[in-house]
Design a protein around this motif. Sequence first.
Motif, PDB file in Angstrom:
ATOM      1  N   SER A  19       0.832  -1.227   0.000  1.00  0.00           N
ATOM      2  CA  SER A  19       0.000   0.000   0.000  1.00  0.00           C
ATOM      3  C   SER A  19       0.856   1.264   0.000  1.00  0.00           C
ATOM      4  O   SER A  19       0.366   2.335  -0.310  1.00  0.00           O
ATOM      5  CB  SER A  19      -0.920  -0.011   1.228  1.00  0.00           C
ATOM      6  OG  SER A  19      -0.150  -0.254   2.384  1.00  0.00           O
ATOM      7  N   ASN A 139      12.665  -9.874  -0.632  1.00  0.00           N
ATOM      8  CA  ASN A 139      11.261 -10.191  -0.793  1.00  0.00           C
ATOM      9  C   ASN A 139      11.134 -11.701  -0.713  1.00  0.00           C
ATOM     10  O   ASN A 139      12.134 -12.438  -0.804  1.00  0.00           O
ATOM     11  CB  ASN A 139      10.730  -9.666  -2.132  1.00  0.00           C
ATOM     12  CG  ASN A 139       9.196  -9.619  -2.175  1.00  0.00           C
ATOM     13  OD1 ASN A 139       8.501 -10.114  -1.281  1.00  0.00           O
ATOM     14  ND2 ASN A 139       8.655  -9.034  -3.218  1.00  0.00           N
ATOM     15  N   GLY A 219      -2.811  -5.160  -0.661  1.00  0.00           N
ATOM     16  CA  GLY A 219      -2.177  -5.696   0.544  1.00  0.00           C
ATOM     17  C   GLY A 219      -2.478  -7.175   0.729  1.00  0.00           C
ATOM     18  O   GLY A 219      -3.373  -7.722   0.097  1.00  0.00           O
TER      19      GLY A 219
HETATM   20  N1  LIG Z   1       5.828 -11.050  -1.845  1.00  0.00           N
HETATM   21  C1  LIG Z   1       4.566 -10.335  -1.997  1.00  0.00           C
HETATM   22  C2  LIG Z   1       4.283  -9.796  -0.605  1.00  0.00           C
HETATM   23  C3  LIG Z   1       2.875  -9.558  -0.369  1.00  0.00           C
HETATM   24  C4  LIG Z   1       2.676  -8.945   1.009  1.00  0.00           C
HETATM   25  O1  LIG Z   1       2.985  -9.476   2.073  1.00  0.00           O
HETATM   26  O2  LIG Z   1       2.141  -7.674   0.846  1.00  0.00           O
HETATM   27  P1  LIG Z   1       1.883  -6.619   2.037  1.00  0.00           P
HETATM   28  O3  LIG Z   1       0.795  -7.174   2.902  1.00  0.00           O
HETATM   29  O4  LIG Z   1       1.486  -5.401   1.294  1.00  0.00           O
HETATM   30  O5  LIG Z   1       3.192  -6.480   2.769  1.00  0.00           O
HETATM   31  C5  LIG Z   1       4.686  -9.155  -2.995  1.00  0.00           C
HETATM   32  O6  LIG Z   1       5.788  -8.620  -3.107  1.00  0.00           O
HETATM   33  O7  LIG Z   1       3.684  -8.789  -3.624  1.00  0.00           O
END
Ligand SMILES: N[C@@H](CCC(=O)OP(=O)(O)O)C(=O)O
Length: 274
Positions: A19, A139, A219
């Motif tokens: 986000s 990541n 998210g």
């Molecule tokens: N490895 C995924 C992570 C997703 C994830 O955990 O997203 P967030 O909840 O926004 O931290 C990506 O980079 O989209």
Amino acid sequence: MTRKNILKAQRIVVKIGTSSLILPNGKINLSNIDELAFVLSDINNKGYEVILVTSGAIGAGLNVLGMNERPKDIAQQQALASIGQVELMSLYTQMFRRYSQKVSQLLLTRDVTDFPLSSNNAENALNALLSLGIIPIINENDAIAVDEMDHQTKFGDNDKLGAIVSKLVDADLLIMLSDIDGLYNKNPNIYDDAKIFKEIHDITDELRQMAGGAGSRFGTGGMTSKLAAAEILFENQQEMVLTNGKRIREIKDIIAGQEIGTYFYQKIEKEEDA
Ligand SMILES: N[C@@H](CCC(=O)OP(=O)(O)O)C(=O)O
Ligand SMILES: Nc1ncnc2c1ncn2[C@@H]1O[C@H](COP(=O)(O)OP(=O)(O)O)[C@@H](O)[C@H]1O
């Protein structure tokens, strides 16, 4: 009141959520990436060891392909993450280079928690990178580790990855950048009378009740996973600050001990208090 422990922090992990990286219109938040590169390069120059855990690969992949909706199909999500990760790292590399800061990439899978050899390899690589003054950018390897993407056994997300990395490198502080100012007693995007917690010393069932799921269409983790991340940190008496990724420059104020966001730390009973 200054957060005294944080003043002693030297090794900092910063986790930034989707986000804060992807705008509501699906485009990449270039100014946030630039500001993050500036602030992290600046504190690195001042002697802090910095690791960045970044989400946003899937969001960036959607942007590259001009797609609006995150597909349900797991293989499609894996493909999006693989495409988006390249885009994300290209932007990070360019932005950090503007501040003469070198970066590296590590894509981790669950085996860094499940297999001691993998955990050791990741720890050694990260310590070697930090000793070279590099900012490692981490990541989850979404093209391989699919637990977190809409599977029945879904439990993974980058909030927990941030905590796992903090544990791996024995970080002094995890700064969790979200799209909200901290943990509230209920979702502030739904309830106007929600109240922010300035400090959390224990993750209780009552607190878990207050935490809901993801807030943005990109998210994954939501507050639930942020509490799970704090629980991992508490296993090693490690600490976390949860704050808003819209005010990235506040990272400097946070490490200066200012009361920003929600501060997760355990109050260790002194002998005389016990
Ligand atoms: N490895 C995924 C992570 C997703 C994830 O955990 O997203 P967030 O909840 O926004 O931290 C990506 O980079 O989209
Ligand atoms: N008790 C709570 N306090 C704060 N935010 C909450 C709470 N319960 C649910 N949320 C939601 O969690 C969202 C942050 O998690 P998430 O959507 O995963 O963002 P990110 O992972 O990018 O930080 C907030 O935008 C909010 O809508």
